[in-house]
Design a protein around this motif. Structure first.
Motif, mmCIF file in Angstrom:
data_model
loop_
_atom_site.group_PDB
_atom_site.id
_atom_site.type_symbol
_atom_site.label_atom_id
_atom_site.label_comp_id
_atom_site.label_asym_id
_atom_site.label_seq_id
_atom_site.Cartn_x
_atom_site.Cartn_y
_atom_site.Cartn_z
ATOM 1 N N ALA A 57 10.906 -28.790 -11.371
ATOM 2 C CA ALA A 57 11.998 -29.741 -11.582
ATOM 3 C C ALA A 57 11.411 -30.976 -12.246
ATOM 4 N N ALA A 58 12.218 -31.624 -13.063
ATOM 5 C CA ALA A 58 11.728 -32.807 -13.767
ATOM 6 C C ALA A 58 12.847 -33.815 -13.932
ATOM 7 N N GLY A 59 12.488 -35.065 -13.700
ATOM 8 C CA GLY A 59 13.373 -36.189 -13.965
ATOM 9 C C GLY A 59 12.586 -37.179 -14.793
ATOM 10 N N SER A 60 13.129 -38.352 -14.992
ATOM 11 C CA SER A 60 12.409 -39.327 -15.813
ATOM 12 C C SER A 60 11.168 -39.869 -15.098
ATOM 13 N N ASP A 61 11.221 -39.975 -13.773
ATOM 14 C CA ASP A 61 10.101 -40.544 -13.030
ATOM 15 C C ASP A 61 9.628 -39.679 -11.869
ATOM 16 N N ARG A 62 10.093 -38.428 -11.795
ATOM 17 C CA ARG A 62 9.750 -37.555 -10.672
ATOM 18 C C ARG A 62 9.658 -36.116 -11.166
ATOM 19 N N PHE A 63 8.599 -35.436 -10.733
ATOM 20 C CA PHE A 63 8.375 -34.051 -11.129
ATOM 21 C C PHE A 63 8.033 -33.227 -9.897
ATOM 22 N N GLU A 64 8.489 -32.003 -9.885
ATOM 23 C CA GLU A 64 8.079 -31.044 -8.858
ATOM 24 C C GLU A 64 7.283 -29.970 -9.573
ATOM 25 N N ALA A 65 6.058 -29.745 -9.095
ATOM 26 C CA ALA A 65 5.162 -28.817 -9.779
ATOM 27 C C ALA A 65 4.410 -27.969 -8.767
ATOM 28 N N GLU A 66 3.911 -26.837 -9.245
ATOM 29 C CA GLU A 66 3.079 -25.944 -8.433
ATOM 30 C C GLU A 66 1.903 -25.487 -9.275
ATOM 31 N N VAL A 97 -0.860 -24.958 0.346
ATOM 32 C CA VAL A 97 -0.415 -23.794 1.115
ATOM 33 C C VAL A 97 -1.448 -22.694 0.896
ATOM 34 N N TYR A 98 -2.273 -22.444 1.926
ATOM 35 C CA TYR A 98 -3.340 -21.463 1.754
ATOM 36 C C TYR A 98 -2.899 -20.097 2.258
ATOM 37 N N ASP A 99 -3.425 -19.054 1.585
ATOM 38 C CA ASP A 99 -2.936 -17.692 1.799
ATOM 39 C C ASP A 99 -3.417 -17.054 3.091
ATOM 40 N N ASN A 128 -11.260 -21.179 0.151
ATOM 41 C CA ASN A 128 -9.839 -21.358 0.407
ATOM 42 C C ASN A 128 -9.077 -21.042 -0.869
ATOM 43 N N VAL A 129 -7.995 -20.271 -0.739
ATOM 44 C CA VAL A 129 -7.192 -19.872 -1.894
ATOM 45 C C VAL A 129 -5.723 -20.074 -1.536
ATOM 46 N N GLY A 130 -4.970 -20.604 -2.476
ATOM 47 C CA GLY A 130 -3.546 -20.798 -2.233
ATOM 48 C C GLY A 130 -2.866 -21.435 -3.417
ATOM 49 N N ARG A 131 -1.867 -22.259 -3.114
ATOM 50 C CA ARG A 131 -1.144 -22.957 -4.170
ATOM 51 C C ARG A 131 -0.811 -24.362 -3.710
ATOM 52 N N TYR A 132 -0.803 -25.254 -4.671
ATOM 53 C CA TYR A 132 -0.333 -26.611 -4.448
ATOM 54 C C TYR A 132 1.163 -26.638 -4.722
ATOM 55 N N ILE A 133 1.898 -27.305 -3.870
ATOM 56 C CA ILE A 133 3.316 -27.582 -4.108
ATOM 57 C C ILE A 133 3.436 -29.098 -4.066
ATOM 58 N N ASP A 134 3.736 -29.685 -5.211
ATOM 59 C CA ASP A 134 3.614 -31.130 -5.359
ATOM 60 C C ASP A 134 4.899 -31.808 -5.794
ATOM 61 N N VAL A 135 5.049 -33.035 -5.327
ATOM 62 C CA VAL A 135 6.012 -33.972 -5.886
ATOM 63 C C VAL A 135 5.171 -35.079 -6.506
ATOM 64 N N ILE A 136 5.357 -35.280 -7.791
ATOM 65 C CA ILE A 136 4.586 -36.251 -8.564
ATOM 66 C C ILE A 136 5.555 -37.316 -9.051
#
Length: 171
Positions: free
Chosen positions: A107-116, A157-159, A134-142
């Motif tokens: 998701a993306a806005g002008s000042d906020r992004f959601e990324a993995e 979030v590690y597997d 450790n292996v997994g994925r980042y779930i981020d709000v930037i």
């Protein structure tokens, strides 16, 4: 001939500018370099003051269980962790190396992004072979701040349900 509009595919990434995508990719790369360098004072500076940093097993995350291996609710708590790493936690020293996949924008806005992004962390203890730690994925709000892009929230979030020994350094 009139132009046609092709609808976005379900699950397709939101459209963002090239500069924003490069800035997000750079944030991920700089973060990995900072935590791999062992210069722990750099780590909290990637976050907003009222951030969330959570290291959580995949099963708990997917089931909505709140229990996390590490859970920090502010930049001040991250700084306390840095103090702990340096002054109070006793452990065998080791190096870590992050390999981080290309960020996917959800998701993306002008000042906020959601990324993995997927990640793998390798650990090397002195006089031992490197191992997958450790292996997994980042779930981020930037978010965009006057100081540049910062993480408002980072879920690691590690597997595996098991972690070797303990987690000392940031993932």
């Amino acid at each position: 001939m009139t132009p046609t509009h092709t609808p976005a595919l379900p699950g397709a990434a939101p459209q963002i500018g090239f500069e924003d995508y490069v800035a997000i990719a750079r944030l991920y790369a700089d973060y990995a370099q900072a935590v791999d360098s062992g210069d722990w004072d750099l780590w909290p500076e990637f976050f907003t003051e009222d951030c969330i940093y959570k290291l959580i097993p995949r099963e708990n995350h997917e089931r909505g269980f709140p229990l996390a291996t590490l859970f920090f609710e502010s930049k001040g708590m991250l700084k306390d962790r840095v103090y702990g790493i340096r002054e109070t936690l006793f452990h065998d020293p080791y190096y870590q190396r992050h390999v981080v996949g290309a960020p996917l924008l959800r998701a993306a806005g002008s000042d906020r992004f959601e990324a993995e992004a997927n990640y793998a962390v390798f650990r090397t203890k002195l006089s031992q072979a490197s191992t997958v730690f450790n292996v997994g994925r980042y779930i981020d709000v930037i978010v965009r701040t006057p100081q540049g892009l910062k993480f408002a929230s980072r879920l690691c979030v590690y597997d595996s349900e098991m972690i070797p020994n303990s987690i000392i350094y940031p993932i």
